[in-house]
Design a protein around this motif. Structure first.
Motif, PDB file in Angstrom:
ATOM      1  N   LEU A   1       0.916  -1.151  -0.089  1.00  0.00           N
ATOM      2  CA  LEU A   1      -0.069  -0.042  -0.017  1.00  0.00           C
ATOM      3  C   LEU A   1       0.973   1.229  -0.022  1.00  0.00           C
ATOM      4  N   LEU A   2       1.910   1.212   0.751  1.00  0.00           N
ATOM      5  CA  LEU A   2       2.896   2.412   1.041  1.00  0.00           C
ATOM      6  C   LEU A   2       3.699   2.680  -0.347  1.00  0.00           C
ATOM      7  N   SER A   3       3.839   1.486  -0.994  1.00  0.00           N
ATOM      8  CA  SER A   3       4.583   1.739  -2.092  1.00  0.00           C
ATOM      9  C   SER A   3       3.743   2.525  -3.301  1.00  0.00           C
ATOM     10  N   ARG A   4       2.598   2.664  -3.207  1.00  0.00           N
ATOM     11  CA  ARG A   4       1.739   3.300  -3.998  1.00  0.00           C
ATOM     12  C   ARG A   4       1.380   4.477  -3.603  1.00  0.00           C
ATOM     13  N   ALA A   5       1.371   4.788  -2.182  1.00  0.00           N
ATOM     14  CA  ALA A   5       0.635   6.018  -1.402  1.00  0.00           C
ATOM     15  C   ALA A   5       1.732   7.018  -0.944  1.00  0.00           C
ATOM     16  N   LEU A   6       2.952   6.377  -0.768  1.00  0.00           N
ATOM     17  CA  LEU A   6       4.028   7.185  -0.278  1.00  0.00           C
ATOM     18  C   LEU A   6       4.889   8.232  -1.235  1.00  0.00           C
TER      19      LEU A   6
ATOM     20  N   GLY B   1       6.152  -3.279  -3.066  1.00  0.00           N
ATOM     21  CA  GLY B   1       6.405  -3.467  -1.740  1.00  0.00           C
ATOM     22  C   GLY B   1       7.521  -3.938  -1.257  1.00  0.00           C
ATOM     23  N   ARG B   2       8.360  -4.803  -1.980  1.00  0.00           N
ATOM     24  CA  ARG B   2       9.317  -5.323  -1.642  1.00  0.00           C
ATOM     25  C   ARG B   2      10.499  -4.094  -1.318  1.00  0.00           C
ATOM     26  N   ALA B   3      10.332  -3.273  -1.932  1.00  0.00           N
ATOM     27  CA  ALA B   3      11.371  -2.074  -1.989  1.00  0.00           C
ATOM     28  C   ALA B   3      11.140  -1.413  -0.788  1.00  0.00           C
ATOM     29  N   VAL B   4       9.823  -1.220  -0.169  1.00  0.00           N
ATOM     30  CA  VAL B   4       9.396  -0.580   0.950  1.00  0.00           C
ATOM     31  C   VAL B   4       9.853  -1.378   1.983  1.00  0.00           C
ATOM     32  N   LEU B   5       9.870  -2.685   1.975  1.00  0.00           N
ATOM     33  CA  LEU B   5      10.353  -3.677   2.895  1.00  0.00           C
ATOM     34  C   LEU B   5      11.864  -3.562   3.189  1.00  0.00           C
ATOM     35  N   GLU B   6      12.431  -3.289   2.197  1.00  0.00           N
ATOM     36  CA  GLU B   6      14.137  -3.184   2.107  1.00  0.00           C
ATOM     37  C   GLU B   6      14.324  -1.777   2.690  1.00  0.00           C
ATOM     38  N   ALA B   7      13.595  -0.892   2.502  1.00  0.00           N
ATOM     39  CA  ALA B   7      14.239   0.470   2.873  1.00  0.00           C
ATOM     40  C   ALA B   7      13.557   0.921   4.323  1.00  0.00           C
ATOM     41  N   LEU B   8      12.448   0.431   4.807  1.00  0.00           N
ATOM     42  CA  LEU B   8      11.884   0.919   6.041  1.00  0.00           C
ATOM     43  C   LEU B   8      11.893  -0.186   7.203  1.00  0.00           C
ATOM     44  N   THR B   9      11.788   0.295   8.289  1.00  0.00           N
ATOM     45  CA  THR B   9      11.462  -0.755   9.234  1.00  0.00           C
ATOM     46  C   THR B   9      10.189  -1.201   9.617  1.00  0.00           C
TER      47      THR B   9
END
Length: 138
Positions: free
Chosen positions: A52-57, A68-76
């Protein structure tokens, strides 16, 4: 319908970061991506929120994650949970169909009271007509 289009579609988080509302299609795509990304039941919520954040942030008005994988790698996990919570609050504030729980409960009670008063004392057609009472105590 015009009121829906005039509400803010982006929430400023400060520091150049913002969250944007998603279309229904984008939310469905995020859910599907999250399901595919999750390796087990415990990971489902975290992966769904990351997608969701990969699209909304946004950073300075531009999307900063391609998946989403990129978000998981970049954020806690904590950052993902916090941002997803903030997005959910923003979405509920802007979405006129999202009712508060107490509003829904009040509507249910009001409907139930009207329904009961409309049928109070009526015989059910399925059970047959109410037989007239005979004898003492009529």
């Amino acid at each position: 319908m015009s009121g829906l289009l005039t509400k803010p579609r982006v929430k400023d988080l400060g520091g150049g970061w913002s969250l944007r509302l998603l279309s229904a299609r984008e939310e469905l795509e995020a859910r599907a991506e999250g399901e595919a990304l999750a390796s087990d039941e415990r990971d489902r919520a975290l992966c769904a929120n990351a997608c969701l954040l990969s699209r909304a942030l946004l950073k300075r008005g531009k999307s900063c994650f391609d998946s989403g994988r990129a978000v998981l790698e970049a954020l806690t996990a904590g950052q993902i949970a916090d941002m997803a919570r903030r997005w959910g609050e923003f979405d509920r504030a802007c979405n006129p169909s999202a009712l508060e729980k107490e509003t829904v409960d009040e509507a249910k009670k009001a409907w139930s009271a009207r329904l009961m008063s409309a049928f109070s004392g009526a015989c059910s057609r399925r059970l047959g007509r109410c037989p007239p009472r005979r004898g003492p105590g009529r």
